[in-house]
Design an enzyme around this catalytic site. Structure first.
Site, PDB file in Angstrom:
ATOM      1  N   LYS A 196       0.928  -1.193   0.091  1.00 63.57           N
ATOM      2  CA  LYS A 196      -0.033   0.000   0.085  1.00 63.57           C
ATOM      3  C   LYS A 196       0.865   1.211   0.084  1.00 63.57           C
ATOM      4  CE  LYS A 196      -3.700   2.449   2.625  1.00 63.57           C
ATOM      5  NZ  LYS A 196      -4.739   2.304   3.820  1.00 63.57           N
ATOM      6  N   ARG A 206     -10.153  10.287   1.958  1.00 65.04           N
ATOM      7  CA  ARG A 206     -10.176  10.938   3.053  1.00 65.04           C
ATOM      8  C   ARG A 206     -11.247  11.979   3.406  1.00 65.04           C
ATOM      9  NH1 ARG A 206      -3.516  11.117   3.151  1.00 65.04           N
ATOM     10  NH2 ARG A 206      -3.226   8.773   3.027  1.00 65.04           N
ATOM     11  N   ARG A 218       1.263   9.944   6.000  1.00 66.09           N
ATOM     12  CA  ARG A 218       1.595   8.693   6.242  1.00 66.09           C
ATOM     13  C   ARG A 218       2.946   7.777   5.601  1.00 66.09           C
ATOM     14  NH1 ARG A 218      -3.605   8.675   7.995  1.00 66.09           N
ATOM     15  NH2 ARG A 218      -5.270   8.651   6.692  1.00 66.09           N
ATOM     16  N   GLU A 234       7.392  -6.731   1.059  1.00 68.31           N
ATOM     17  CA  GLU A 234       6.089  -6.605   1.907  1.00 68.31           C
ATOM     18  C   GLU A 234       5.353  -7.873   1.762  1.00 68.31           C
ATOM     19  OE1 GLU A 234       5.224  -4.782   4.312  1.00 68.31           O
ATOM     20  OE2 GLU A 234       6.090  -2.915   4.281  1.00 68.31           O
ATOM     21  N   LYS A 249      -2.223  -1.403  -3.984  1.00 61.13           N
ATOM     22  CA  LYS A 249      -2.986  -0.192  -3.747  1.00 61.13           C
ATOM     23  C   LYS A 249      -2.220   1.036  -3.818  1.00 61.13           C
ATOM     24  CE  LYS A 249      -6.066   1.941  -0.785  1.00 61.13           C
ATOM     25  NZ  LYS A 249      -6.718   1.879   0.836  1.00 61.13           N
ATOM     26  N   SER A 275     -10.028   5.989  -4.743  1.00 60.80           N
ATOM     27  CA  SER A 275     -10.859   7.165  -4.892  1.00 60.80           C
ATOM     28  C   SER A 275     -10.331   8.183  -5.985  1.00 60.80           C
ATOM     29  CB  SER A 275     -11.127   7.523  -3.568  1.00 60.80           C
ATOM     30  OG  SER A 275      -9.829   8.041  -2.957  1.00 60.80           O
ATOM     31  N   TYR A 314     -14.918   1.658  -6.958  1.00 65.25           N
ATOM     32  CA  TYR A 314     -16.143   2.107  -6.784  1.00 65.25           C
ATOM     33  C   TYR A 314     -16.944   2.201  -7.902  1.00 65.25           C
ATOM     34  CZ  TYR A 314     -13.462   3.970  -2.750  1.00 65.25           C
ATOM     35  OH  TYR A 314     -12.662   3.777  -1.848  1.00 65.25           O
TER      36      TYR A 314
HETATM   37  C1  PBG Z   1      -6.602   3.659   5.593  1.00 64.08           C
HETATM   38  C2  PBG Z   1      -7.252   3.693   3.939  1.00 64.08           C
HETATM   39  C3  PBG Z   1      -6.932   4.420   2.852  1.00 64.08           C
HETATM   40  C4  PBG Z   1      -7.811   3.781   1.884  1.00 64.08           C
HETATM   41  C5  PBG Z   1      -8.800   2.866   2.511  1.00 64.08           C
HETATM   42  N1  PBG Z   1      -8.251   2.701   3.777  1.00 64.08           N
HETATM   43  C6  PBG Z   1      -5.764   5.344   2.432  1.00 64.08           C
HETATM   44  C7  PBG Z   1      -5.369   6.152   3.323  1.00 64.08           C
HETATM   45  O1  PBG Z   1      -6.273   7.336   3.715  1.00 64.08           O
HETATM   46  O2  PBG Z   1      -4.202   6.242   3.627  1.00 64.08           O
HETATM   47  C8  PBG Z   1      -8.099   4.584   0.319  1.00 64.08           C
HETATM   48  C9  PBG Z   1      -9.093   4.220  -0.193  1.00 64.08           C
HETATM   49  C10 PBG Z   1      -9.399   5.004  -1.484  1.00 64.08           C
HETATM   50  O3  PBG Z   1      -8.680   6.306  -1.944  1.00 64.08           O
HETATM   51  O4  PBG Z   1     -10.472   4.842  -2.198  1.00 64.08           O
HETATM   52  N2  PBG Z   1      -6.774   2.691   6.164  1.00 64.08           N
END
Ligand code: PBG
Length: 329
Positions: A196, A206, A218, A234, A249, A275, A314
């Site tokens: 990730k 977010r 992060r 990983e 991801k 997203s 989505y």
């Molecule tokens: C963090 C989390 C994130 C997404 C899902 N779970 C990323 C983040 O904010 O670091 C992102 C999913 C998306 O952008 O569709 N637990």
């Protein structure tokens, strides 16, 4: 003999011919639909940054899951929005939290008709927006693992079919496997967010989850997107710790990582079209700059071609609608 003898265009002449030689397919069974379930709302609230998606009540989440099942989508992935946040993100393991209640309600209504996967992280639940428990300004890896273990157990107890840890703490898969095995959930699989990346493409999520970090970013726990060797490491660590499926991801900007992971991993690979990827397609289509349906299929087929068995997106419902239209391609 006239030149050229080999003419690849011979196989492109008609839709039927193109269909017979198509190498990559996308089926509803490849798709996972993310759903946001919120505490403290009476009716679904549209999410501005994710057009077509809502903050769901438990009841409307059940209806969405029902529609997904009807469309042949085998899995939903639940994210929770708690009524209250604190430094530890303690609502994440509340037995009556939105995710736990929605999991129970969906399994009660649909049984084996759909799989419920639960995202396991703290960022939606902490008042600082980081994915774990802080020690000073930094996320304390091992203290966070204890919290993740509690969340995993509460999700499994609610009936989650798949637990999907996404916080990128070292050792998270091993700890979750251990706590599940120790408490009669030895059959519950783990879908690990293994590679990730610290990505700009999470922006709309977010907004939707209210999980933008209050300070910093992060990068001290999510991966540097420049690193392929590290992504494979990983993945290997998660496999060694017992991951049943591994995830890359975001998806679109990391197709090479998906391909390399699919090559080395002996488990099914998932990829998350996040997203921001959804936002690019949606916003450009709104402006009339691209064809939404065509871009949807092209992006999803590319993720499949790279080697993902499962695509979290989505666009899952849109994709099934498009797949069900009479073919013209
Ligand atoms: C963090 C989390 C994130 C997404 C899902 N779970 C990323 C983040 O904010 O670091 C992102 C999913 C998306 O952008 O569709 N637990």
């Amino acid at each position: 003999m006239s030149f050229p003898v080999i003419r690849p265009r011979r196989l492109r002449r008609t839709p039927l011919l193109r269909g017979t030689v198509r190498e990559t397919t996308l089926a509803p069974s490849n798709l996972v639909l993310p759903l946001f379930v919120a505490d403290g709302i009476d009716s679904p609230v549209p999410i501005g940054s994710l057009p077509g998606h809502c903050h769901h009540t438990v009841e409307s989440a059940v209806l969405e899951a029902e529609e997904a099942a009807r469309l042949g989508i085998p899995m939903v992935l639940l994210f929770g929005l708690p009524a209250a946040k604190d430094a530890e993100g303690s609502s994440a393991w509340a037995a009556d939290g939105a995710v736990q209640r929605a999991t129970r309600a969906i399994k009660e209504r649909l049984g084996d008709g759909i799989l419920v996967a639960t995202d396991l992280c703290l960022c939606e639940y902490t008042d600082h927006g980081h994915c774990g428990i802080l020690h000073g300004q930094a996320v304390d890896n091992d203290a966070t693992l204890d919290a993740y273990a509690r969340v995993a157990l509460s999700q499994a107890e609610a009936g989650a079919d798949v637990i999907a840890p996404s916080g990128m703490m070292d050792g998270q898969v091993g700890v979750i496997r251990q706590v599940l095995d120790g408490d009669r959930f030895g059959d519950t699989p783990i879908l690990a967010y293994s590679a990730k990346m610290a990505s700009a493409f999470y922006g709309p999520f977010r907004d939707a989850a209210g999980s933008t970090p209050a300070f910093g970013d992060r990068r001290a726990y999510q991966m540097d997107g420049a690193n392929l060797t590290e992504a494979l490491r990983e993945v290997q660590l998660d496999l060694d710790e017992g991951a049943d499926m591994v995830m890359v991801k975001p998806a679109g900007p990391y197709l090479d990582v998906i391909a390399a992971v699919a090559d080395m991993a002996d488990v099914p690979v998932a990829a998350y079209q996040v997203s921001g990827e959804f936002a690019m397609i949606t916003a450009a289509a709104e402006r009339g700059w691209i064809d939404r349906d065509a871009a949807t299929m092209e992006s999803l087929v590319s993720i499949r071609r790279a080697g993902a068995r499962l695509v979290i997106t989505y666009l899952a419902k849109d994709a099934v609608r498009i797949l069900n239209q009479p073919r013209s391609s």
